[in-house]
Design an enzyme around this catalytic site. Sequence first.
Site, PDB file in Angstrom:
ATOM      1  N   ASP A   1       0.844  -1.199   0.000  1.00 35.67           N
ATOM      2  CA  ASP A   1       0.000   0.000   0.000  1.00 35.67           C
ATOM      3  C   ASP A   1       0.883   1.254   0.000  1.00 35.67           C
ATOM      4  O   ASP A   1       0.742   2.124  -0.848  1.00 35.67           O
ATOM      5  CB  ASP A   1      -0.913   0.014   1.232  1.00 35.67           C
TER       6      ASP A   1
ATOM      7  N   GLU B   1       2.297  -6.578  -5.507  1.00 39.37           N
ATOM      8  CA  GLU B   1       1.977  -5.695  -6.623  1.00 39.37           C
ATOM      9  C   GLU B   1       3.198  -4.898  -7.070  1.00 39.37           C
ATOM     10  O   GLU B   1       3.654  -4.997  -8.209  1.00 39.37           O
ATOM     11  CB  GLU B   1       0.852  -4.749  -6.174  1.00 39.37           C
TER      12      GLU B   1
HETATM   13  O1  TRH Z   1       4.419  -5.936   0.670  1.00 38.43           O
HETATM   14  P1  TRH Z   1       3.558  -6.556  -0.347  1.00 38.43           P
HETATM   15  O2  TRH Z   1       3.161  -7.914  -0.058  1.00 38.43           O
HETATM   16  O3  TRH Z   1       2.294  -5.665  -0.564  1.00 38.43           O
HETATM   17  C1  TRH Z   1       1.014  -6.192  -0.738  1.00 38.43           C
HETATM   18  C2  TRH Z   1       0.542  -6.118  -2.150  1.00 38.43           C
HETATM   19  O4  TRH Z   1       0.614  -4.823  -2.645  1.00 38.43           O
HETATM   20  C3  TRH Z   1      -0.866  -6.635  -2.215  1.00 38.43           C
HETATM   21  O5  TRH Z   1      -1.368  -6.553  -3.511  1.00 38.43           O
HETATM   22  C4  TRH Z   1      -1.700  -5.818  -1.289  1.00 38.43           C
HETATM   23  O6  TRH Z   1      -2.979  -6.296  -1.304  1.00 38.43           O
HETATM   24  C5  TRH Z   1      -1.121  -5.910   0.089  1.00 38.43           C
HETATM   25  O7  TRH Z   1       0.213  -5.451   0.090  1.00 38.43           O
HETATM   26  C6  TRH Z   1      -1.893  -5.094   1.092  1.00 38.43           C
HETATM   27  O8  TRH Z   1       4.312  -6.566  -1.772  1.00 38.43           O
HETATM   28  P2  TRH Z   1       4.630  -5.401  -2.816  1.00 38.43           P
HETATM   29  O9  TRH Z   1       3.382  -4.898  -3.452  1.00 38.43           O
HETATM   30  O10 TRH Z   1       5.647  -5.924  -3.695  1.00 38.43           O
HETATM   31  O11 TRH Z   1       5.257  -4.232  -1.973  1.00 38.43           O
HETATM   32  C7  TRH Z   1       6.519  -4.345  -1.378  1.00 38.43           C
HETATM   33  C8  TRH Z   1       7.238  -3.011  -1.404  1.00 38.43           C
HETATM   34  O12 TRH Z   1       8.430  -3.129  -0.662  1.00 38.43           O
HETATM   35  C9  TRH Z   1       7.635  -2.572  -2.792  1.00 38.43           C
HETATM   36  O13 TRH Z   1       7.482  -1.165  -2.916  1.00 38.43           O
HETATM   37  C10 TRH Z   1       9.115  -2.937  -2.875  1.00 38.43           C
HETATM   38  C11 TRH Z   1       9.511  -2.677  -1.465  1.00 38.43           C
HETATM   39  N1  TRH Z   1      10.747  -3.325  -0.989  1.00 38.43           N
HETATM   40  C12 TRH Z   1      11.821  -2.518  -0.696  1.00 38.43           C
HETATM   41  O14 TRH Z   1      11.753  -1.287  -0.862  1.00 38.43           O
HETATM   42  N2  TRH Z   1      12.960  -3.093  -0.217  1.00 38.43           N
HETATM   43  C13 TRH Z   1      13.077  -4.434  -0.047  1.00 38.43           C
HETATM   44  O15 TRH Z   1      14.157  -4.903   0.398  1.00 38.43           O
HETATM   45  C14 TRH Z   1      11.969  -5.260  -0.401  1.00 38.43           C
HETATM   46  C15 TRH Z   1      12.068  -6.763  -0.232  1.00 38.43           C
HETATM   47  C16 TRH Z   1      10.811  -4.669  -0.846  1.00 38.43           C
END
Ligand code: TRH
Length: 379
Positions: A19, A275
């Site tokens: 989010d 996402e």
């Molecule tokens: O954290 P998420 O599982 O987020 C989820 C999804 O968006 C899902 O659709 C939604 O319904 C739920 O949240 C509430 O995975 P996502 O979307 O990949 O987001 C992770 C964020 O973290 C992304 O912006 C990348 C960031 N990230 C970093 O900045 N550094 C890191 O080391 C890692 C592993 C991720």
Amino acid sequence: MAFPLTLDLFCRVVDNYGDIGVCWRLARQLAAEHGVAVRLFVDDLASFRRLCAAVDPAAEEQQLQGVTVRRWHQAMDVQEIADAVIEAFGCELPAGYLAAMAARPAAPVWINLEYLSAEDWVAGCHGLPSPHPQLPLTKYFFFPGFDAGTGGLLREDGLEQRRAAFAADPLARADFLAGLGVHPAPDDCVISLFCYPAAPVAALLDALRDDARPSLLLVPEGVAAAAISAWTGRAPAPGEPVRQGSLTLQAVPFLDQPDYDRLLWSCDLNFVRGEDSMVRAQWAQQPFVWHIYPQQENAHRIKLDAFLERYVNGLAPDAADACRAAWHAWNGDGDLRASWPAFRAVLPALRVHMPGWSALMNAHGNLAGNLIAFIKRIR
Ligand code: TRH
């Protein structure tokens, strides 16, 4: 509408980082590339801080990279209502703010930013209006997506140039990884891992251990911690690689978003989830495996296949089948260990597939630009 446009973006952190990950990326892009005066209201600044170390979790208001960040809480007092208001992922605006929107002489453009899905119905619902039952306000549904007729995907200006420069400079990759304490051997298949706890991590580790070729698996802190501890017998810690068979497993810090991009660019294969990381993996142009956010009654399986069928289009049948089998197994439908060798064998074909796929996704315009065009059209 006179520019600069003012825009309020509301983000409630339900769980995980997606989010705030999406909202922070969008807010920065609107401010930097479209001259929008953005206020980002976030209810969980501690989660935000993991993606951006400069966040002060106690501040009511702070300026970060051109964006005004406000702590969103019950007692919050908002004086002025922006020209455009985005409610991310149906997070429901505060009642007082909604009433003030209705009282504004010119009603703001009110948008609900939806979750990303590759399903066919998305283009038909993108942009649809929904009048408020009591107030003189209309909310519009804005859907990100993978084809023309949707809002597209988030992608900031200059990203491809930065990625290409990084890819063209072997020292840049070596320096970046060395900064994380990572020193791959020349033959290592370097893999990053970001997944939900339900992923069959033990099966992946078994497969990599028994593989004929060496792998270096990089795991940001906190990811799959229980599964990895159970498999290795100890909690993964940065700077302490674990070696078993062909596998070297190494924890790395949880990175900020720009460095997470560099990690994706540096790897030969990326396991991503949710996402935002899934979209970044596509811009990274390296093969990837997606762990989709799990939903009740396996609703996510339909979404997974909707994306997968688009993605494998144009691949040779063996590569498409290997991809389907590995992605399904990673998402709980099949045996990852059994599907791994075939998937590993088609990684070169997937690598060749990625630039065309990435260019195809980019052809629909980026989400921030499409959003600004939509707002102008509504006004
Ligand atoms: O954290 P998420 O599982 O987020 C989820 C999804 O968006 C899902 O659709 C939604 O319904 C739920 O949240 C509430 O995975 P996502 O979307 O990949 O987001 C992770 C964020 O973290 C992304 O912006 C990348 C960031 N990230 C970093 O900045 N550094 C890191 O080391 C890692 C592993 C991720």
